[in-house]
Write an enzyme that holds these catalytic residues in place. Structure first.
Site, PDB file in Angstrom:
ATOM      1  N   ASP A  37       0.905  -1.146  -0.010  1.00  0.00           N
ATOM      2  CA  ASP A  37      -0.091  -0.071   0.073  1.00  0.00           C
ATOM      3  C   ASP A  37       1.002   1.015  -0.015  1.00  0.00           C
ATOM      4  O   ASP A  37       2.081   1.227   0.553  1.00  0.00           O
ATOM      5  CB  ASP A  37      -0.849   0.126   1.192  1.00  0.00           C
ATOM      6  N   ILE A  38       0.463   2.134  -0.555  1.00  0.00           N
ATOM      7  CA  ILE A  38       1.188   3.560  -0.751  1.00  0.00           C
ATOM      8  C   ILE A  38       1.347   4.045   0.835  1.00  0.00           C
ATOM      9  O   ILE A  38       2.579   4.900   1.050  1.00  0.00           O
ATOM     10  CB  ILE A  38       0.338   4.559  -1.660  1.00  0.00           C
ATOM     11  N   VAL A  76       2.079   1.978  -6.315  1.00  0.00           N
ATOM     12  CA  VAL A  76       1.949   1.463  -7.520  1.00  0.00           C
ATOM     13  C   VAL A  76       2.263   1.999  -8.893  1.00  0.00           C
ATOM     14  O   VAL A  76       2.610   1.416  -9.876  1.00  0.00           O
ATOM     15  CB  VAL A  76       0.569   0.571  -7.820  1.00  0.00           C
ATOM     16  N   ASN A 102      -5.791  -4.292  -6.945  1.00  0.00           N
ATOM     17  CA  ASN A 102      -6.825  -3.744  -6.107  1.00  0.00           C
ATOM     18  C   ASN A 102      -6.543  -2.246  -5.987  1.00  0.00           C
ATOM     19  O   ASN A 102      -7.549  -1.391  -5.880  1.00  0.00           O
ATOM     20  CB  ASN A 102      -7.269  -4.505  -4.935  1.00  0.00           C
ATOM     21  N   SER A 158     -14.707  -1.432 -12.038  1.00  0.00           N
ATOM     22  CA  SER A 158     -15.853  -0.935 -11.685  1.00  0.00           C
ATOM     23  C   SER A 158     -17.060  -1.086 -12.443  1.00  0.00           C
ATOM     24  O   SER A 158     -16.843  -1.323 -13.677  1.00  0.00           O
ATOM     25  CB  SER A 158     -15.429   0.580 -11.229  1.00  0.00           C
ATOM     26  N   TYR A 175     -11.394   8.283 -14.034  1.00  0.00           N
ATOM     27  CA  TYR A 175     -11.676   7.036 -13.191  1.00  0.00           C
ATOM     28  C   TYR A 175     -12.396   6.269 -14.225  1.00  0.00           C
ATOM     29  O   TYR A 175     -11.959   4.906 -14.427  1.00  0.00           O
ATOM     30  CB  TYR A 175     -12.783   7.730 -12.118  1.00  0.00           C
ATOM     31  N   LYS A 179     -10.889   2.377 -15.397  1.00  0.00           N
ATOM     32  CA  LYS A 179     -11.156   1.325 -15.147  1.00  0.00           C
ATOM     33  C   LYS A 179     -11.812   0.625 -16.523  1.00  0.00           C
ATOM     34  O   LYS A 179     -12.023  -0.399 -16.765  1.00  0.00           O
ATOM     35  CB  LYS A 179     -12.591   1.640 -14.225  1.00  0.00           C
ATOM     36  N   THR A 210     -16.556   1.808   1.529  1.00  0.00           N
ATOM     37  CA  THR A 210     -15.118   2.074   1.810  1.00  0.00           C
ATOM     38  C   THR A 210     -14.961   3.560   1.692  1.00  0.00           C
ATOM     39  O   THR A 210     -15.698   4.167   1.524  1.00  0.00           O
ATOM     40  CB  THR A 210     -14.195   1.048   0.927  1.00  0.00           C
TER      41      THR A 210
END
Length: 276
Positions: A37-38, A76, A102, A158, A175, A179, A210
């Site tokens: 993870d960042i 990433v 993910n 998505s 986005y 996707k 989330t």
């Protein structure tokens, strides 16, 4: 005996949300986890990214589920960082079988944005979502091929990767474009990797409970989105899914039960895509 006993899974965006849920579920099914993870914010994103403390919490949750995990900080967007973290995990666990690309962001703004803001949001979301997915696959594929055991790659797309919505700003357009781009990446790799028995699929969640979906920036954006309202509602009587709902689909796609499932766009969306 778990369905993934002895296998090793690489998961990006593992510190919270869907990534954390995937790690806990796959670990409960028997897999060891390599997670990154960042653990740092991206200014244009508009909501806080995961922290190192949250990554440590994921590690604790996986271990509480009886699993083993190597959790590392890596962006990433940085291929070498992704490769180094994955290589270290493969060295520790001895193999790689499953890849869950993910990590993703969804920058939005409910006010009028400048061209500079739009360009930055576009660049950041495409770099994280699409370029990051490519980096993840590029780092993982040599390990999967070398294992000569087949394998499974699942990209998180998505509903916005199958349908056209998101507004006119750089974040929403980026986005949707990223996707959709993940679907092209998946379909091409599914063909290229089929001779190695490496399966490649995408999952397409509707809104999930989330930080990406429930942060104040996103809430304000949806309230001001011109095509909101019923257009963005699920046909089934649920406003948002839980991360575990997506993890259940991931667990199926990476298991031997789906050993001949590849090249599939797999909606987990309460009927959202079907109605549009």
């Amino acid at each position: 005996m778990g369905s993934l006993d002895g296998k090793v899974a690489f998961i990006t965006g593992v510190a919270r949300g869907q990534g954390r849920s995937h790690a806990v579920r796959l670990a409960a099914d028997g897999a060891s986890i390599i997670g990154v993870d960042i653990c740092a914010d991206i200014e244009s994103n508009g909501y806080p990214m995961a922290s190192r403390a949250e990554l440590d919490e994921t590690v604790a949750l996986v271990e509480a589920a009886g699993g083993k995990i190597l959790g590392s900080v890596a962006d990433v967007r940085d291929f070498q960082a992704v490769k180094s973290a994955l290589d270290a995990g493969v060295e520790q666990f001895g193999r790689l079988d499953i890849v869950c690309a993910n990590a993703g962001i969804a920058p939005t703004a409910f006010r009028e944005t400048s061209i500079e803001e739009d360009l930055q949001m576009w660049t950041d979301v495409v770099d994280v979502n699409l370029v990051g997915s490519f980096h993840t696959a590029k780092a993982a594929i040599p390990h999967l091929i070398a294992g000569e055991r087949g394998g499974s790659i699942v990209f998180t797309s998505s509903t916005a990767g199958l349908k056209g919505f998101g507004g006119m700003q750089g974040g929403g357009l980026g986005y949707a474009a990223s996707k959709h781009g993940i679907v092209g990446l998946m379909r091409t790799l599914a063909n290229a990797l089929a001779p190695y028995s490496i399966r490649v699929n995408t999952v397409h969640p509707t809104a999930v409970n989330t930080m990406m979906a429930v942060n104040p920036q996103m809430t304000a954006f949806l309230e001001h989105y011109p095509d909101g309202g019923p257009h963005l509602q699920n046909p089934m009587p649920v406003g948002m899914l839980e991360p575990e709902d997506i993890s259940a689909a991931i667990a199926y796609l990476v298991s031997d039960a789906a050993r001949y499932v590849t090249g599939v766009t797999f909606p987990v969306d309460a009927g959202f895509c079907n109605k549009l």
